[in-house]
Design a protein around this motif. Sequence first.
Motif, PDB file in Angstrom:
ATOM      1  N   SER A 225       0.681  -1.222   0.007  1.00  0.00           N
ATOM      2  CA  SER A 225       0.036   0.069   0.081  1.00  0.00           C
ATOM      3  C   SER A 225       0.967   1.297  -0.001  1.00  0.00           C
ATOM      4  O   SER A 225       0.317   2.433  -0.149  1.00  0.00           O
ATOM      5  N   TRP A 226       2.144   1.146  -0.158  1.00  0.00           N
ATOM      6  CA  TRP A 226       2.808   2.392   0.113  1.00  0.00           C
ATOM      7  C   TRP A 226       2.827   3.448  -0.951  1.00  0.00           C
ATOM      8  O   TRP A 226       2.473   4.641  -0.744  1.00  0.00           O
ATOM      9  N   LYS A 247      -9.271  -1.157  -7.296  1.00  0.00           N
ATOM     10  CA  LYS A 247     -10.599  -1.691  -6.636  1.00  0.00           C
ATOM     11  C   LYS A 247     -10.521  -3.008  -7.128  1.00  0.00           C
ATOM     12  O   LYS A 247     -11.113  -3.711  -6.123  1.00  0.00           O
ATOM     13  N   THR A 248     -10.252  -3.543  -8.239  1.00  0.00           N
ATOM     14  CA  THR A 248     -10.416  -4.865  -8.443  1.00  0.00           C
ATOM     15  C   THR A 248      -9.481  -5.764  -8.530  1.00  0.00           C
ATOM     16  O   THR A 248      -9.442  -6.793  -8.953  1.00  0.00           O
ATOM     17  N   HIS A 249      -8.310  -5.335  -7.954  1.00  0.00           N
ATOM     18  CA  HIS A 249      -7.186  -5.978  -7.877  1.00  0.00           C
ATOM     19  C   HIS A 249      -7.246  -7.300  -6.980  1.00  0.00           C
ATOM     20  O   HIS A 249      -7.886  -7.049  -5.797  1.00  0.00           O
ATOM     21  N   PRO A 250      -6.896  -8.223  -7.176  1.00  0.00           N
ATOM     22  CA  PRO A 250      -7.321  -9.673  -6.509  1.00  0.00           C
ATOM     23  C   PRO A 250      -6.614  -9.285  -4.969  1.00  0.00           C
ATOM     24  O   PRO A 250      -7.340  -9.634  -3.981  1.00  0.00           O
ATOM     25  N   GLU A 251      -5.362  -8.740  -4.801  1.00  0.00           N
ATOM     26  CA  GLU A 251      -4.907  -8.794  -3.651  1.00  0.00           C
ATOM     27  C   GLU A 251      -5.514  -7.621  -2.687  1.00  0.00           C
ATOM     28  O   GLU A 251      -5.632  -7.869  -1.434  1.00  0.00           O
ATOM     29  N   LEU A 253      -8.888  -7.037  -3.181  1.00  0.00           N
ATOM     30  CA  LEU A 253     -10.234  -7.476  -2.753  1.00  0.00           C
ATOM     31  C   LEU A 253     -10.057  -8.735  -1.715  1.00  0.00           C
ATOM     32  O   LEU A 253     -10.907  -8.562  -0.884  1.00  0.00           O
ATOM     33  N   ALA A 254      -8.752  -9.010  -1.379  1.00  0.00           N
ATOM     34  CA  ALA A 254      -8.854 -10.223  -0.562  1.00  0.00           C
ATOM     35  C   ALA A 254      -8.223  -9.682   0.825  1.00  0.00           C
ATOM     36  O   ALA A 254      -8.223 -10.434   1.600  1.00  0.00           O
ATOM     37  N   ASP A 255      -8.067  -8.417   0.748  1.00  0.00           N
ATOM     38  CA  ASP A 255      -7.365  -7.687   2.083  1.00  0.00           C
ATOM     39  C   ASP A 255      -8.109  -6.669   2.463  1.00  0.00           C
ATOM     40  O   ASP A 255      -8.246  -5.501   1.816  1.00  0.00           O
ATOM     41  N   GLY A 256      -8.770  -6.562   3.707  1.00  0.00           N
ATOM     42  CA  GLY A 256      -9.543  -5.712   4.234  1.00  0.00           C
ATOM     43  C   GLY A 256      -8.900  -4.445   4.399  1.00  0.00           C
ATOM     44  O   GLY A 256      -9.232  -3.202   4.192  1.00  0.00           O
ATOM     45  N   VAL A 261      -7.382   1.120   3.145  1.00  0.00           N
ATOM     46  CA  VAL A 261      -6.545   2.269   2.771  1.00  0.00           C
ATOM     47  C   VAL A 261      -6.740   2.705   1.212  1.00  0.00           C
ATOM     48  O   VAL A 261      -6.616   4.166   1.083  1.00  0.00           O
ATOM     49  N   LEU A 262      -6.934   2.089   0.255  1.00  0.00           N
ATOM     50  CA  LEU A 262      -7.326   2.507  -0.951  1.00  0.00           C
ATOM     51  C   LEU A 262      -8.601   3.228  -0.885  1.00  0.00           C
ATOM     52  O   LEU A 262      -8.654   4.403  -1.505  1.00  0.00           O
ATOM     53  N   ALA A 263      -9.604   3.097  -0.244  1.00  0.00           N
ATOM     54  CA  ALA A 263     -10.832   4.044  -0.162  1.00  0.00           C
ATOM     55  C   ALA A 263     -10.713   5.288   0.666  1.00  0.00           C
ATOM     56  O   ALA A 263     -10.936   6.373  -0.132  1.00  0.00           O
ATOM     57  N   ASP A 264      -9.595   5.242   1.484  1.00  0.00           N
ATOM     58  CA  ASP A 264      -9.191   6.750   1.925  1.00  0.00           C
ATOM     59  C   ASP A 264      -8.492   7.316   1.060  1.00  0.00           C
ATOM     60  O   ASP A 264      -8.475   8.520   1.123  1.00  0.00           O
ATOM     61  N   ALA A 265      -7.548   6.802   0.322  1.00  0.00           N
ATOM     62  CA  ALA A 265      -6.751   7.765  -0.709  1.00  0.00           C
ATOM     63  C   ALA A 265      -7.581   8.014  -1.877  1.00  0.00           C
ATOM     64  O   ALA A 265      -7.616   9.328  -2.287  1.00  0.00           O
TER      65      ALA A 265
END
Length: 275
Positions: A225-226, A247-251, A253-256, A261-265
């Motif tokens: 997530s860096w 958003k659709t990347h498997p890793e 999707l598999a990790d809350g 972190v992505l949603a915040d970014a």
Amino acid sequence: MSLASKTARSLIGMALQHDEDDDAYWECVTALRQYRGRDQGSWLRRHAQSRNWRMRTLVVNILCQLAMPGAKLPHQAAEVELAKEMLGRGLRDSHWRVNEASLFGLGHREFPEYLPQMLAFLDSSRATLRHGLAFALGRYPQPEAAEALLRLMQDEARDVRNWATFGLASLSEQDGPAIRDGLLAASGDADPEIRGEALIGLARRGDERVRERVMQELQGEFHGSWAIDAAAALADQGFLPALEALKTHPEILADGYFSSVLADAIAACARGGND
């Protein structure tokens, strides 16, 4: 196994039966940090003078996080002074493993007066001592600490470079052309974690040169997530397409955690302005 009912003597004996890489060793250390016997200070001082380097190392490992700020323990001030005394002694110890424990310990609790002694390990031939120094220095605001971290960011040992980069990028508040140039150089490291930590450090400091590299990481192979954190710090709407694509990347999707972190970014960049 519950260790709460064990005596200090038993816990010490149990700890010394294990290597420092073993979880059981650190379980004993944690229990000893919580031991509240009246004679605690006296037996720690006594064992700090042991001929056995493993015993001296154990004392340092106990004290480096004993009565940390915020802990609701009695005699905190006295224990902090005891820790200060023993960590300083550990830096002067004749065995490198005790030196190592003290360097890492000084990353948990800062005593700036020991900085000159700590920096004496900057050119150590032992990577583990340079690692301990890199671990500690990010918490020290002195310019000489930043200068040392810049050197350690170029170390041949990966763990040394990694902790030095993290310390300067995320723990330290120091800034300036030399620091930014050092972080920019580290953003080209072959190791993705080191690259990512450097990106975060540059983004935190608002260095415009990092934008292209952040975009490259977002659009490249996913390592962690860096780059997402760096994009959030820059808060630039230009990153939104790359972030949305993740958003659709498997890793992800598999990790809350990654999803959060992505949603915040995305939220941070949506609030930001364009280039």
